[in-house]
Design a protein around this motif. Structure first.
Motif, mmCIF file in Angstrom:
data_model
loop_
_atom_site.group_PDB
_atom_site.id
_atom_site.type_symbol
_atom_site.label_atom_id
_atom_site.label_comp_id
_atom_site.label_asym_id
_atom_site.label_seq_id
_atom_site.Cartn_x
_atom_site.Cartn_y
_atom_site.Cartn_z
ATOM 1 N N ASN A 209 -14.129 2.467 1.897
ATOM 2 C CA ASN A 209 -12.865 3.198 2.002
ATOM 3 C C ASN A 209 -11.780 2.188 2.328
ATOM 4 O OD1 ASN A 209 -14.548 5.668 4.039
ATOM 5 N ND2 ASN A 209 -14.463 5.572 1.821
ATOM 6 N N THR A 210 -10.634 2.316 1.707
ATOM 7 C CA THR A 210 -9.525 1.393 1.973
ATOM 8 C C THR A 210 -8.236 2.160 2.197
ATOM 9 O OG1 THR A 210 -10.554 -0.265 0.543
ATOM 10 C CG2 THR A 210 -8.247 -0.607 1.128
ATOM 11 N N ILE A 211 -7.525 1.795 3.250
ATOM 12 C CA ILE A 211 -6.204 2.354 3.535
ATOM 13 C C ILE A 211 -5.219 1.202 3.586
ATOM 14 C CG2 ILE A 211 -4.796 3.716 5.127
ATOM 15 C CD1 ILE A 211 -7.143 5.299 4.103
ATOM 16 N N ILE A 212 -4.130 1.298 2.844
ATOM 17 C CA ILE A 212 -3.063 0.312 2.907
ATOM 18 C C ILE A 212 -1.786 1.025 3.345
ATOM 19 C CG2 ILE A 212 -1.669 -1.362 1.643
ATOM 20 C CD1 ILE A 212 -3.982 -1.699 -0.297
ATOM 21 N N LEU A 213 -1.240 0.612 4.471
ATOM 22 C CA LEU A 213 0.013 1.170 4.987
ATOM 23 C C LEU A 213 1.094 0.095 4.913
ATOM 24 C CD1 LEU A 213 -1.286 2.937 8.239
ATOM 25 C CD2 LEU A 213 -1.007 3.929 5.964
ATOM 26 N N THR A 221 -0.556 -2.963 6.924
ATOM 27 C CA THR A 221 -1.826 -2.805 7.621
ATOM 28 C C THR A 221 -2.882 -2.449 6.590
ATOM 29 O OG1 THR A 221 -0.761 -2.030 9.654
ATOM 30 C CG2 THR A 221 -3.104 -1.542 9.397
ATOM 31 N N PHE A 222 -3.871 -3.308 6.464
ATOM 32 C CA PHE A 222 -4.922 -3.161 5.459
ATOM 33 C C PHE A 222 -6.223 -2.880 6.200
ATOM 34 C CE2 PHE A 222 -8.234 -4.517 2.623
ATOM 35 C CZ PHE A 222 -7.758 -4.408 1.330
ATOM 36 N N THR A 223 -6.737 -1.661 6.056
ATOM 37 C CA THR A 223 -7.953 -1.257 6.757
ATOM 38 C C THR A 223 -9.052 -0.951 5.747
ATOM 39 O OG1 THR A 223 -6.658 -0.293 8.562
ATOM 40 C CG2 THR A 223 -8.974 0.379 8.388
ATOM 41 N N GLU A 224 -10.215 -1.534 5.974
ATOM 42 C CA GLU A 224 -11.346 -1.315 5.075
ATOM 43 C C GLU A 224 -12.573 -0.897 5.873
ATOM 44 O OE1 GLU A 224 -11.724 -3.228 1.145
ATOM 45 O OE2 GLU A 224 -13.208 -4.453 2.201
ATOM 46 N N ARG A 225 -13.225 0.152 5.403
ATOM 47 C CA ARG A 225 -14.417 0.697 6.041
ATOM 48 C C ARG A 225 -15.555 0.604 5.026
ATOM 49 N NH1 ARG A 225 -16.309 6.201 6.418
ATOM 50 N NH2 ARG A 225 -17.404 6.631 8.377
ATOM 51 N N THR A 226 -16.626 -0.128 5.397
ATOM 52 C CA THR A 226 -17.697 -0.436 4.452
ATOM 53 C C THR A 226 -19.041 0.075 4.957
ATOM 54 O OG1 THR A 226 -16.521 -2.443 3.773
ATOM 55 C CG2 THR A 226 -18.857 -2.287 3.188
ATOM 56 N N MET A 227 -19.776 0.735 4.063
ATOM 57 C CA MET A 227 -21.096 1.225 4.399
ATOM 58 C C MET A 227 -22.070 0.059 4.514
ATOM 59 S SD MET A 227 -23.539 3.908 2.291
ATOM 60 C CE MET A 227 -22.206 5.081 2.061
ATOM 61 N N TRP A 235 -21.452 2.195 9.351
ATOM 62 C CA TRP A 235 -20.222 1.701 8.737
ATOM 63 C C TRP A 235 -19.649 0.561 9.569
ATOM 64 C CZ3 TRP A 235 -18.223 3.831 4.201
ATOM 65 C CH2 TRP A 235 -18.822 5.032 3.773
ATOM 66 N N SER A 236 -18.990 -0.361 8.896
ATOM 67 C CA SER A 236 -18.256 -1.437 9.556
ATOM 68 C C SER A 236 -16.798 -1.336 9.152
ATOM 69 C CB SER A 236 -18.830 -2.797 9.145
ATOM 70 O OG SER A 236 -18.020 -3.852 9.630
ATOM 71 N N THR A 237 -15.881 -1.392 10.129
ATOM 72 C CA THR A 237 -14.454 -1.269 9.855
ATOM 73 C C THR A 237 -13.726 -2.542 10.250
ATOM 74 O OG1 THR A 237 -14.532 1.129 10.233
ATOM 75 C CG2 THR A 237 -12.367 0.075 10.294
ATOM 76 N N SER A 238 -12.895 -3.040 9.354
ATOM 77 C CA SER A 238 -12.077 -4.212 9.656
ATOM 78 C C SER A 238 -10.645 -3.921 9.261
ATOM 79 C CB SER A 238 -12.587 -5.447 8.911
ATOM 80 O OG SER A 238 -12.621 -5.205 7.505
ATOM 81 N N SER A 239 -9.704 -4.553 9.956
ATOM 82 C CA SER A 239 -8.295 -4.318 9.700
ATOM 83 C C SER A 239 -7.540 -5.626 9.740
ATOM 84 C CB SER A 239 -7.718 -3.346 10.727
ATOM 85 O OG SER A 239 -6.388 -2.980 10.404
ATOM 86 N N PHE A 240 -6.558 -5.782 8.829
ATOM 87 C CA PHE A 240 -5.736 -6.975 8.768
ATOM 88 C C PHE A 240 -4.283 -6.560 8.730
ATOM 89 C CE2 PHE A 240 -9.695 -7.510 6.451
ATOM 90 C CZ PHE A 240 -10.219 -8.687 7.008
#
Length: 246
Positions: A209-213, A221-227, A235-240
């Motif tokens: 899942n990816t959210i770009i704000l 803000t780039f957030t990615e949630r990976t199974m 799940w692992s979530t990282s944000s940049f």
């Protein structure tokens, strides 16, 4: 910053969603059709090529892509440029009109595995959920979580004659699976829903899942949630965060 690489044998590389520090963003969905050409060119490069192109704007790039529409299986491609004075957003689908179109960057659009704004039930459902979230004055962390919840909505939206008609050749059980915003199937790679608005872009993948704000000051803000391990419970979530260059 792409959010994933195409690993299909013979077509490695490319992506389905990405943004760079110059404010260029691209997002890709496939078009639901019964008999794709196995020898067609890989579509993921349509995203990565735009992000690395320093000479063409959104519309010009899609105009060039449209002249090569016959080389690819069905796709939808969104390109955008976020700048301090004016944002630009364009769309092209190679199973629709021959010309790209400009979009209102302050609007909200729904895109599934058909042409832009095709009113599949799943699209209308997802768009309602998305709109209800972005219309609230939420802190960034809450906004990201609420958008992740939208991306992971597994409610089935059947029957849907429009989707079933386009998906002729697919089995009824598979079309039923494809009727949710978030598709959970061991035989399906991506969920066919991408959303773009002036504030955010979301893409849903079965494993990512990816959210770009992007705010009005150009802060991203780039957030990615990976199974993990193909386990829906892990799940692992990282944000940049970064700022767009002027």
């Amino acid at each position: 910053m792409p959010t994933g690489l195409d690993l299909e044998e013979g077509k490695e590389g490319g992506s389905w969603l990405g943004i760079n520090k110059r404010g260029k963003l691209a997002a890709l969905t496939n078009y639901l059709e019964g008999r794709p050409n196995p020898d067609a060119q890989g579509r993921g490069f349509l995203v990565s090529n735009f992000l690395t192109d320093h000479s063409q704007d959104s519309y010009s790039y899609l105009k060039r892509v449209s002249s090569e529409r016959h080389l690819y299986n069905g796709f939808n491609l969104l390109t955008a440029e976020f700048k301090a004075k004016e944002d630009t957003m364009c769309y092209y689908g190679n199973r629709g009109n021959t010309e790209p179109i400009h979009l209102n960057p302050a609007g909200i659009y729904g895109l599934s595995n058909s042409l832009l704004e095709t009113p599949w039930r799943k699209l209308l459902h997802g768009k309602r959920l998305f709109t209800s979230v972005v219309n609230q004055p939420l802190p960034c962390e809450v906004l990201v979580q609420d958008l992740l919840n939208v991306l992971n909505n597994e409610e089935l939206n059947t029957p849907d004659p429009a989707q079933e008609s386009q998906g002729e050749g697919y089995s009824s059980p598979m079309l039923r699976v494809l009727s949710s915003v978030c598709v959970r199937s061991p035989h399906y790679g991506t969920s066919p829903t991408n959303w773009l608005s002036h504030l955010s872009c979301c893409a849903c993948h079965q494993r990512t899942n990816t959210i770009i704000l992007i705010d009005s000051s150009g802060n991203v803000t780039f957030t990615e949630r990976t199974m993990l391990n193909c386990d829906i419970s892990q799940w692992s979530t990282s944000s940049f965060q970064f700022k767009l260059k002027d």
